[in-house]
Design an enzyme around this catalytic site. Structure first.
Site, PDB file in Angstrom:
ATOM      1  N   ARG A 265       0.577  -1.161   0.093  1.00  0.00           N
ATOM      2  CA  ARG A 265       0.107  -0.367   0.584  1.00  0.00           C
ATOM      3  C   ARG A 265       0.940   1.179   0.202  1.00  0.00           C
ATOM      4  O   ARG A 265       1.753   1.154   0.516  1.00  0.00           O
ATOM      5  CB  ARG A 265      -0.526   0.239   1.228  1.00  0.00           C
ATOM      6  CG  ARG A 265      -1.854  -1.309   1.007  1.00  0.00           C
ATOM      7  CD  ARG A 265      -2.819  -1.044   2.661  1.00  0.00           C
ATOM      8  NE  ARG A 265      -3.176  -1.928   2.624  1.00  0.00           N
ATOM      9  CZ  ARG A 265      -3.619  -3.041   3.786  1.00  0.00           C
ATOM     10  NH1 ARG A 265      -2.064  -3.358   4.139  1.00  0.00           N
ATOM     11  NH2 ARG A 265      -4.219  -4.529   3.859  1.00  0.00           N
ATOM     12  N   LYS A 290      -2.884  -1.659   8.087  1.00  0.00           N
ATOM     13  CA  LYS A 290      -3.949  -1.962   8.610  1.00  0.00           C
ATOM     14  C   LYS A 290      -4.499  -3.403   9.980  1.00  0.00           C
ATOM     15  O   LYS A 290      -5.212  -3.985   9.454  1.00  0.00           O
ATOM     16  CB  LYS A 290      -5.551  -2.608   7.113  1.00  0.00           C
ATOM     17  CG  LYS A 290      -5.578  -1.791   6.164  1.00  0.00           C
ATOM     18  CD  LYS A 290      -7.316  -1.966   5.700  1.00  0.00           C
ATOM     19  CE  LYS A 290      -7.255  -0.397   4.233  1.00  0.00           C
ATOM     20  NZ  LYS A 290      -7.747  -1.056   3.395  1.00  0.00           N
ATOM     21  N   HIS A 360      -2.807   1.782  -6.167  1.00  0.00           N
ATOM     22  CA  HIS A 360      -3.625   0.348  -5.353  1.00  0.00           C
ATOM     23  C   HIS A 360      -4.298  -0.771  -7.177  1.00  0.00           C
ATOM     24  O   HIS A 360      -4.254  -2.027  -6.163  1.00  0.00           O
ATOM     25  CB  HIS A 360      -4.868   0.748  -4.910  1.00  0.00           C
ATOM     26  CG  HIS A 360      -5.510  -0.210  -3.989  1.00  0.00           C
ATOM     27  ND1 HIS A 360      -4.952  -0.484  -2.509  1.00  0.00           N
ATOM     28  CD2 HIS A 360      -6.552  -1.280  -4.264  1.00  0.00           C
ATOM     29  CE1 HIS A 360      -6.181  -1.832  -2.530  1.00  0.00           C
ATOM     30  NE2 HIS A 360      -6.730  -1.993  -3.541  1.00  0.00           N
ATOM     31  N   ARG A 363      -1.178  -3.014  -6.969  1.00  0.00           N
ATOM     32  CA  ARG A 363      -1.868  -3.952  -5.774  1.00  0.00           C
ATOM     33  C   ARG A 363      -1.928  -5.195  -6.399  1.00  0.00           C
ATOM     34  O   ARG A 363      -1.955  -6.185  -6.106  1.00  0.00           O
ATOM     35  CB  ARG A 363      -2.119  -3.137  -4.398  1.00  0.00           C
ATOM     36  CG  ARG A 363      -2.781  -4.291  -3.692  1.00  0.00           C
ATOM     37  CD  ARG A 363      -3.030  -3.309  -2.197  1.00  0.00           C
ATOM     38  NE  ARG A 363      -3.159  -3.883  -1.125  1.00  0.00           N
ATOM     39  CZ  ARG A 363      -2.188  -4.714  -0.578  1.00  0.00           C
ATOM     40  NH1 ARG A 363      -1.298  -4.369   0.028  1.00  0.00           N
ATOM     41  NH2 ARG A 363      -3.241  -5.407   0.084  1.00  0.00           N
ATOM     42  N   HIS A 386      -3.364  -9.541   4.024  1.00  0.00           N
ATOM     43  CA  HIS A 386      -4.886  -9.111   4.756  1.00  0.00           C
ATOM     44  C   HIS A 386      -4.820  -9.694   5.715  1.00  0.00           C
ATOM     45  O   HIS A 386      -3.775 -11.169   5.837  1.00  0.00           O
ATOM     46  CB  HIS A 386      -5.235 -10.059   4.329  1.00  0.00           C
ATOM     47  CG  HIS A 386      -5.598  -8.927   2.468  1.00  0.00           C
ATOM     48  ND1 HIS A 386      -6.342  -6.978   2.317  1.00  0.00           N
ATOM     49  CD2 HIS A 386      -5.785  -8.676   1.343  1.00  0.00           C
ATOM     50  CE1 HIS A 386      -6.588  -6.516   1.069  1.00  0.00           C
ATOM     51  NE2 HIS A 386      -5.935  -7.340   0.841  1.00  0.00           N
ATOM     52  N   TYR A 395     -10.143 -10.734  -5.788  1.00  0.00           N
ATOM     53  CA  TYR A 395      -9.259 -11.094  -6.920  1.00  0.00           C
ATOM     54  C   TYR A 395      -9.950 -12.388  -7.501  1.00  0.00           C
ATOM     55  O   TYR A 395      -8.962 -12.346  -9.355  1.00  0.00           O
ATOM     56  CB  TYR A 395      -8.221 -11.208  -6.206  1.00  0.00           C
ATOM     57  CG  TYR A 395      -7.399  -9.700  -5.724  1.00  0.00           C
ATOM     58  CD1 TYR A 395      -6.896  -8.491  -6.897  1.00  0.00           C
ATOM     59  CD2 TYR A 395      -7.511  -9.482  -4.997  1.00  0.00           C
ATOM     60  CE1 TYR A 395      -6.518  -7.310  -5.966  1.00  0.00           C
ATOM     61  CE2 TYR A 395      -7.161  -8.856  -3.781  1.00  0.00           C
ATOM     62  CZ  TYR A 395      -6.511  -7.341  -4.869  1.00  0.00           C
ATOM     63  OH  TYR A 395      -6.648  -6.630  -3.808  1.00  0.00           O
TER      64      TYR A 395
END
Length: 415
Positions: A265, A290, A360, A363, A386, A395
């Site tokens: 990110r 995150k 992004h 990414r 994640h 995805y």
């Protein structure tokens, strides 16, 4: 310091006779430590003499921006009437720049008072509640506070008290924002923020009960705003398009490699420190954005070469310990907005046709490449940082057909 900066005795004497010599020297030394050139320091040092004189400063005090503007106009008039002044077109602007920078450094620049927004106290209480009691992330607090402030400013122009608010007011506000250009995702997030605000407002008896329960957000279809990233071939084309040995090119190449190969990110790349890289073990540490904590990554050879080339040839020597710093002094870490501009401009220059052109999108391209390689959701989640597999599922939604053909591409096989 001025003895080493100024070559002629005349200029040195002029500085020493002016007021606030120590305060000016401390400021110039600070800029020098940040990497400001000697030429720029000399220009600023000379301008500060005029700042002190025209603002009549015998000791530091709070100075308003209006006072600076008036002094700058007097200085510009003096320069226009001075036959020895070769250039005076930017006299006022440079005076204002030097004065504000110096006074801000000493915390003596008065900032204009912002107009008090109606319901500012209620918004402040709500912000503290989200931070201290709910423990929301700073990003969530800023987002909810900003969207709530927009509604309160709009509502405050029509009514004096929150007691009169009703669900129809919220519906009208959201409809107006949707018509003004907010997409459904933005309107939906605003509805969530207002729902949270009015739940809190009801507990404080600021409004009637039932407002929060009646707020309806527009339906968001799953994956409708999915960022469409470039293909693996297009990513290779993007990386190969960054040519040259200039400082900007070397920095850009290292940044794009981190985005493309690891799917980081923008905040994670912005936070990278020089000490995060262990060159002997060939690993580096990423502080995930995150709540994923810190994670070690193997340093792929081509990425490591790009970063080393940037460090040796392009990165300035400065006190800032972030990996990526600005190209010009005063040197500071590169922010996420700059990273977005760097990435989007290179994607456009390479002629890539994808819906989204920020970091992004790269990414997304990284995750897609791993899916084509046959990686599991757990493995992709580990690479991307994640915590839950549901975030990775988007995805697979895009590349369900392509998964039948597994490409023989490793993590760094872009070049």
């Amino acid at each position: 310091m001025l003895e080493t900066l100024l070559e002629r005795t005349f200029f040195l004497n002029r500085h020493q006779k002016a007021f606030l010599l120590k305060e000016r020297e401390v400021f110039l030394r600070h800029l020098q430590q940040q990497g400001t050139s000697c030429a720029a320091l000399r220009n600023l040092s000379g301008e500060l003499i005029h700042v002190v004189r025209l603002l009549r400063l015998e000791k530091l005090r709070d100075v308003s921006q209006e006072e600076i503007q008036q002094a700058a106009q007097r200085w510009a008039r003096q320069q226009r009437s001075n036959p020895r002044a070769h250039s005076y077109g930017n006299s006022a602007s440079f005076f204002i720049y030097a004065a504000k920078k110096w006074l801000r450094f000493h915390d003596c620049l008065e900032m204009p008072r912002a107009l008090q927004m109606k319901f500012a106290d209620q918004l402040g209480d709500f912000t503290r509640y989200m931070t201290e009691e709910q423990g929301l992330s700073p990003h969530s607090v800023r987002s909810h506070s900003w969207k709530t402030s927009k509604f309160l400013a709009w509502f405050g122009e029509r009514h004096r008290s929150l007691v009169r608010v009703c669900v129809e007011d919220v519906d009208e506000f959201l409809a107006m924002k949707g018509a003004a250009g907010w997409n459904r995702k933005s309107v939906s997030v605003a509805a969530q923020a207002l729902r949270a605000f009015f739940r809190y407002a009801e507990t404080r008896c600021w409004c009637a009960t039932g407002v929060a329960k009646g707020i309806q957000a527009p339906k968001i279809y799953q994956y409708e705003d999915l960022p469409e990233g470039p293909t693996e071939k297009e990513v290779r084309q993007l990386l190969q398009s960054v040519k040259g040995s200039g400082h900007a090119a070397l920095r850009t190449r290292a940044i794009l490699m981190l985005f493309s190969v690891y799917g980081l990110r923008s905040g994670e790349v912005s936070r990278l420190q020089l000490t995060d890289f262990d060159w002997r073990q060939e690993v580096f540490v990423v502080n995930h954005s995150k709540g994923g904590g810190c994670q070690r990554y193997p340093l792929q050879r081509e990425v490591g070469d790009a970063i080393l080339h940037y460090l040796k040839e392009a990165r300035p020597r400065c006190a800032c310990r972030h990996l990526f710093v600005t190209l010009h002094p005063p040197y500071r870490s590169v922010g996420t907005s700059t990273l977005w501009l760097v990435t989007s401009s290179r994607i456009k220059a390479a002629g890539l046709r994808c819906r989204h052109k920020g970091p992004h999108s790269l990414r997304h391209a990284c995750a897609t490449r791993l899916l084509l390689q046959g990686a599991s959701f757990k493995e992709i989640g580990d690479v991307l940082g994640h915590r839950g597999l549901e975030s990775v599922g988007i995805y697979a939604k895009v590349d369900l057909k392509a998964l039948r053909v597994v490409a023989n591409i490793n993590l760094g096989g872009l070049l």
